[in-house]
Design a protein around this motif. Structure first.
Motif, PDB file in Angstrom:
ATOM      1  N   ASN A  51      18.145  16.188 -10.828  1.00  0.00           N
ATOM      2  CA  ASN A  51      17.118  15.279 -10.324  1.00  0.00           C
ATOM      3  C   ASN A  51      17.510  14.631  -8.992  1.00  0.00           C
ATOM      4  OD1 ASN A  51      16.748  15.822 -13.084  1.00  0.00           O
ATOM      5  ND2 ASN A  51      15.435  14.068 -13.283  1.00  0.00           N
ATOM      6  N   TYR A  52      18.275  15.338  -8.137  1.00  0.00           N
ATOM      7  CA  TYR A  52      18.739  14.784  -6.867  1.00  0.00           C
ATOM      8  C   TYR A  52      18.412  15.740  -5.730  1.00  0.00           C
ATOM      9  CZ  TYR A  52      21.902  13.039 -10.501  1.00  0.00           C
ATOM     10  OH  TYR A  52      22.416  12.545 -11.663  1.00  0.00           O
ATOM     11  N   ARG A  65      18.928  10.091  -0.061  1.00  0.00           N
ATOM     12  CA  ARG A  65      18.844  10.968  -1.241  1.00  0.00           C
ATOM     13  C   ARG A  65      17.573  10.632  -1.997  1.00  0.00           C
ATOM     14  NH1 ARG A  65      24.298   9.563  -2.719  1.00  0.00           N
ATOM     15  NH2 ARG A  65      23.274   8.480  -4.393  1.00  0.00           N
ATOM     16  N   ILE A  66      16.972  11.653  -2.542  1.00  0.00           N
ATOM     17  CA  ILE A  66      15.798  11.493  -3.401  1.00  0.00           C
ATOM     18  C   ILE A  66      16.282  11.686  -4.833  1.00  0.00           C
ATOM     19  CG2 ILE A  66      13.515  12.403  -3.996  1.00  0.00           C
ATOM     20  CD1 ILE A  66      13.681  11.211  -1.163  1.00  0.00           C
ATOM     21  N   ILE A  67      16.054  10.681  -5.659  1.00  0.00           N
ATOM     22  CA  ILE A  67      16.423  10.751  -7.075  1.00  0.00           C
ATOM     23  C   ILE A  67      15.140  10.512  -7.868  1.00  0.00           C
ATOM     24  CG2 ILE A  67      17.837   9.743  -8.903  1.00  0.00           C
ATOM     25  CD1 ILE A  67      19.806   8.896  -6.656  1.00  0.00           C
ATOM     26  N   TYR A  68      14.875  11.378  -8.819  1.00  0.00           N
ATOM     27  CA  TYR A  68      13.589  11.289  -9.504  1.00  0.00           C
ATOM     28  C   TYR A  68      13.703  11.670 -10.967  1.00  0.00           C
ATOM     29  CZ  TYR A  68      13.379  16.373  -9.294  1.00  0.00           C
ATOM     30  OH  TYR A  68      13.651  17.703  -9.459  1.00  0.00           O
ATOM     31  N   ARG A  69      12.680  11.288 -11.725  1.00  0.00           N
ATOM     32  CA  ARG A  69      12.501  11.726 -13.108  1.00  0.00           C
ATOM     33  C   ARG A  69      11.041  12.108 -13.275  1.00  0.00           C
ATOM     34  NH1 ARG A  69      16.148  10.088 -17.250  1.00  0.00           N
ATOM     35  NH2 ARG A  69      14.870  11.520 -18.435  1.00  0.00           N
ATOM     36  N   ILE A  77       9.948   8.533  -8.326  1.00  0.00           N
ATOM     37  CA  ILE A  77      10.810   8.999  -7.238  1.00  0.00           C
ATOM     38  C   ILE A  77      11.374   7.804  -6.486  1.00  0.00           C
ATOM     39  CG2 ILE A  77      10.905  10.402  -5.152  1.00  0.00           C
ATOM     40  CD1 ILE A  77       8.241  11.749  -6.235  1.00  0.00           C
ATOM     41  N   PHE A  78      12.704   7.769  -6.354  1.00  0.00           N
ATOM     42  CA  PHE A  78      13.383   6.710  -5.599  1.00  0.00           C
ATOM     43  C   PHE A  78      14.098   7.362  -4.417  1.00  0.00           C
ATOM     44  CE2 PHE A  78      12.263   4.396  -9.169  1.00  0.00           C
ATOM     45  CZ  PHE A  78      12.816   3.135  -9.249  1.00  0.00           C
ATOM     46  N   ILE A  89      20.821   5.064 -10.410  1.00  0.00           N
ATOM     47  CA  ILE A  89      19.391   5.091 -10.081  1.00  0.00           C
ATOM     48  C   ILE A  89      18.594   5.745 -11.210  1.00  0.00           C
ATOM     49  CG2 ILE A  89      17.654   6.012  -8.483  1.00  0.00           C
ATOM     50  CD1 ILE A  89      19.212   3.602  -7.402  1.00  0.00           C
ATOM     51  N   LEU A  90      19.120   6.799 -11.806  1.00  0.00           N
ATOM     52  CA  LEU A  90      18.432   7.397 -12.958  1.00  0.00           C
ATOM     53  C   LEU A  90      18.307   6.377 -14.089  1.00  0.00           C
ATOM     54  CD1 LEU A  90      19.871  11.035 -13.091  1.00  0.00           C
ATOM     55  CD2 LEU A  90      17.520  10.337 -12.569  1.00  0.00           C
ATOM     56  N   ASP A  91      19.359   5.582 -14.294  1.00  0.00           N
ATOM     57  CA  ASP A  91      19.313   4.531 -15.302  1.00  0.00           C
ATOM     58  C   ASP A  91      18.282   3.468 -14.923  1.00  0.00           C
ATOM     59  OD1 ASP A  91      20.249   3.299 -17.727  1.00  0.00           O
ATOM     60  OD2 ASP A  91      21.255   1.805 -16.453  1.00  0.00           O
ATOM     61  N   LEU A  92      18.198   3.134 -13.646  1.00  0.00           N
ATOM     62  CA  LEU A  92      17.216   2.161 -13.164  1.00  0.00           C
ATOM     63  C   LEU A  92      15.790   2.664 -13.405  1.00  0.00           C
ATOM     64  CD1 LEU A  92      17.101  -0.586 -11.706  1.00  0.00           C
ATOM     65  CD2 LEU A  92      17.008   0.682  -9.562  1.00  0.00           C
TER      66      LEU A  92
END
Length: 193
Positions: A51-52, A65-69, A77-78, A89-92
């Motif tokens: 997810n990165y 960086r794009i981190i998403y679920r 998307i963050f 960030i995934l935890d957030l």
């Protein structure tokens, strides 16, 4: 210095449901371009991939960086800088989704459409100006509950008449009904003559 540059929540068809730019993207055309490019990058990836994504949005710089679920019909998307922990960030994202789930009892895309103000408030309890404020779900839910109480109280104050207003309305209604009865009585008396 923002750690989180932007948050995009986009449905499976590319329609943004919540957009927060913490690092300035100056005009609407650039914002739409960022949303489109980010969506294209995450939507084409199978859910089995990590997810990165690294530095692929020029408006935010190379160190982004794009981190998403991907949950059901929504991508959370963050866009973050290199100092942020991917797992953090995934935890957030997970905390945000759990808070939404508790507040809306199984959050869905329609909640983002019809209750965007509440969704934004929940996000603002977690992140403000690109900085993480709170990650404890109990503190977040407590703040949301307090906000809901204040909102309910303000609605009650606006819509509920005071006892003086009720009394005044009753007195006014009695005067009007007395005047109507008097008028009807006078009309009947003059008709008999």
């Amino acid at each position: 210095f923002q750690m989180i540059k932007g948050i995009l929540i986009i449905n499976n068809h590319g329609k943004p449901r919540l957009v927060k730019f913490y690092q300035s993207v100056t005009n609407e055309d650039e914002q739409q371009s960022v949303i489109r490019r980010v969506f294209q990058q995450v939507a084409q990836r199978p859910d089995s991939f990590c997810n990165y994504l690294e530095g692929s949005i020029p408006e935010w710089g190379d160190a982004t960086r794009i981190i998403y679920r991907h949950y059901a019909t929504l991508y959370f998307i963050f866009a973050v800088d290199q100092q942020e922990s991917d797992l953090g960030i995934l935890d957030l994202i997970q905390v945000f989704v759990e808070a939404l789930d508790k507040c809306f009892e199984n959050v869905c895309e329609l909640d983002f459409i019809f209750h965007s103000d509440r969704v934004s408030y929940i996000l603002d309890e977690i992140i403000m100006a690109g900085m993480v404020l709170e990650t404890n779900i109990n503190h977040i839910l407590s703040a949301v509950l307090e906000q809901n109480k204040l909102h309910a109280g303000s609605i009650k104050t606006i819509t509920a008449p005071t006892s003086a207003q009720v009394t005044s309305a009753v007195v006014q209604a009695q005067k009007i009904s007395g005047q109507l009865l008097s008028s009807i009585s006078n009309s009947m008396s003059s008709a008999k003559r």
